[in-house]
Write a protein that holds these residues in place. Structure first.
Motif, mmCIF file in Angstrom:
data_model
loop_
_atom_site.group_PDB
_atom_site.id
_atom_site.type_symbol
_atom_site.label_atom_id
_atom_site.label_comp_id
_atom_site.label_asym_id
_atom_site.label_seq_id
_atom_site.Cartn_x
_atom_site.Cartn_y
_atom_site.Cartn_z
ATOM 1 N N TYR A 7 0.795 -1.230 0.147
ATOM 2 C CA TYR A 7 -0.053 -0.056 -0.014
ATOM 3 C C TYR A 7 0.786 1.168 -0.032
ATOM 4 N N PHE A 8 0.248 2.314 -0.189
ATOM 5 C CA PHE A 8 0.848 3.697 -0.193
ATOM 6 C C PHE A 8 1.217 3.936 1.286
ATOM 7 N N VAL A 10 0.225 5.332 3.886
ATOM 8 C CA VAL A 10 -0.952 5.867 4.523
ATOM 9 C C VAL A 10 -1.811 5.144 5.424
ATOM 10 N N ARG A 13 -7.037 3.018 3.413
ATOM 11 C CA ARG A 13 -7.835 2.054 3.533
ATOM 12 C C ARG A 13 -7.476 0.877 4.149
ATOM 13 N N TRP A 38 4.844 3.648 -8.072
ATOM 14 C CA TRP A 38 3.437 3.459 -8.540
ATOM 15 C C TRP A 38 3.158 3.865 -10.005
ATOM 16 N N LYS A 44 0.981 -1.097 -10.687
ATOM 17 C CA LYS A 44 -0.294 -0.966 -11.216
ATOM 18 C C LYS A 44 -0.853 -1.892 -12.206
ATOM 19 N N GLY A 50 -6.074 -2.422 -10.719
ATOM 20 C CA GLY A 50 -5.115 -1.268 -11.082
ATOM 21 C C GLY A 50 -5.162 -0.222 -9.799
ATOM 22 N N GLN A 51 -5.480 -0.711 -8.609
ATOM 23 C CA GLN A 51 -5.469 0.060 -7.356
ATOM 24 C C GLN A 51 -4.710 -0.891 -6.049
ATOM 25 N N LEU A 52 -4.485 -0.124 -5.300
ATOM 26 C CA LEU A 52 -4.014 -0.591 -3.772
ATOM 27 C C LEU A 52 -5.007 -0.179 -2.822
ATOM 28 N N PRO A 53 -5.045 -0.698 -1.754
ATOM 29 C CA PRO A 53 -4.079 -2.028 -1.034
ATOM 30 C C PRO A 53 -4.370 -3.227 -1.788
ATOM 31 N N GLN A 64 -8.734 -5.193 -2.850
ATOM 32 C CA GLN A 64 -10.082 -4.671 -2.435
ATOM 33 C C GLN A 64 -10.183 -4.727 -0.928
ATOM 34 N N SER A 65 -10.122 -3.654 -0.234
ATOM 35 C CA SER A 65 -9.826 -3.517 1.328
ATOM 36 C C SER A 65 -11.070 -4.383 2.197
HETATM 37 N N1 GTS Z 1 -12.308 -0.461 -3.605
HETATM 38 C C1 GTS Z 1 -10.866 -0.312 -3.259
HETATM 39 C C2 GTS Z 1 -10.395 1.333 -3.615
HETATM 40 C C3 GTS Z 1 -9.058 1.374 -3.464
HETATM 41 C C4 GTS Z 1 -8.528 2.788 -4.000
HETATM 42 O O1 GTS Z 1 -9.242 3.717 -4.314
HETATM 43 N N2 GTS Z 1 -7.147 2.926 -3.874
HETATM 44 C C5 GTS Z 1 -6.496 4.238 -4.248
HETATM 45 C C6 GTS Z 1 -5.398 4.423 -3.090
HETATM 46 S S1 GTS Z 1 -6.565 4.939 -1.454
HETATM 47 O O2 GTS Z 1 -7.657 5.657 -2.110
HETATM 48 O O3 GTS Z 1 -6.992 3.636 -1.263
HETATM 49 O O4 GTS Z 1 -5.418 5.196 -0.786
HETATM 50 C C7 GTS Z 1 -5.593 3.917 -5.490
HETATM 51 O O5 GTS Z 1 -4.950 2.753 -5.561
HETATM 52 N N3 GTS Z 1 -5.082 5.078 -6.115
HETATM 53 C C8 GTS Z 1 -4.063 4.847 -7.172
HETATM 54 C C9 GTS Z 1 -4.828 4.710 -8.313
HETATM 55 O O6 GTS Z 1 -5.896 4.508 -8.564
HETATM 56 O O7 GTS Z 1 -3.811 4.525 -9.428
HETATM 57 C C10 GTS Z 1 -10.664 -0.788 -2.051
HETATM 58 O O8 GTS Z 1 -11.342 -0.775 -1.091
HETATM 59 O O9 GTS Z 1 -9.399 -1.316 -1.655
#
Ligand code: GTS
Length: 209
Positions: A7-8, A10, A13, A38, A44, A50-53, A64-65
């Motif tokens: 994860y980032f 932070v 989530r 990232w 990614k 395409g998202q974290l965590p 998916q958190s």
């Molecule tokens: N539904 C996803 C949402 C994940 C999400 O929005 N991730 C953001 C970061 S954060 O909002 O969770 O801090 C992300 O990867 N953003 C970077 C990108 O989309 O490239 C979850 O619950 O994990």
């Protein structure tokens, strides 16, 4: 188990998953992703949405958190005693997720202009959780049933984040106020909250809180 959180840097989530793992006496590795790695690396592309965590349990990988939260809840018996309790836990967690989405939209898209209005409207969302608590044995325990569930860790994290944004936001919600105090006083949660790892981690990527 070999748990890894990807994860980032932070709370975002994943802090409620860190609360769950701490409270359950578990350890995990932090794979901290910088915004540069990232955007320039292939993380990614490898991420399912395409998202974290991201979360790994050995060679098992999950995104998916809320799916991560529910996976761990089945390992540590944090999903209630029966189908009805599990459904109420899902309902509470979905309510927290709704609040989280609203909070994140405010933090990332409308912080300066939207702060006063967001805080003013906050009681509308908090009231639902005060009532949910009240309906569960007078609200002296957990959000559902008589044992802690993954929704409790999510709600606790969400409430603590809102207390940072608006310190008195629980002033009119005595059950929620006592709930935060009670859960954050659980020994393993208390030491996690006192850890530098937690204290030094920003809530949100843009540093607003
Ligand atoms: N539904 C996803 C949402 C994940 C999400 O929005 N991730 C953001 C970061 S954060 O909002 O969770 O801090 C992300 O990867 N953003 C970077 C990108 O989309 O490239 C979850 O619950 O994990």
């Amino acid at each position: 188990p070999e748990y890894t959180i990807t994860y980032f840097d932070v709370r975002g989530r994943m802090e409620h998953v860190r609360l769950l793992l701490s409270d359950q006496g578990q350890h995990w590795k932090e794979e901290v992703v910088t915004f540069d790695s990232w955007t320039q690396g292939d993380l990614k592309k490898k991420a399912v949405f395409g998202q974290l965590p991201g979360f790994r349990d050995g060679s098992f990988s999950l995104y998916q958190s809320n799916a991560i939260l529910r996976y761990l809840s089945k390992i540590y018996d944090l999903y209630g005693k029966n189908a009805k309790e599990a459904a109420l836990i899902d309902m509470a967690n979905d309510g927290v997720e709704d609040m989280r989405v609203k909070y994140l939209r405010f933090i990332y898209q409308n912080y300066e202009d939207g702060k006063a209005d967001y805080i003013e409207k906050l009681p509308n969302d908090l009231k639902a959780f005060e009532q949910l608590l009240a309906r569960n044995g007078g609200g002296k325990g957990f959000i559902v049933g008589d044992q802690i569930s993954f929704a409790d860790y999510n709600l606790l994290d969400n409430l603590m984040n809102h207390q940072i944004l608006a310190p008195n936001c629980l002033h009119d919600f005595p059950l929620l106020q006592a709930y935060v105090a009670r859960l954050s006083a659980r020994p393993k949660i208390k030491s996690f909250l006192e850890s530098d790892a937690h204290k030094n981690r920003r809530i949100n990527g843009n540093g607003k809180q």
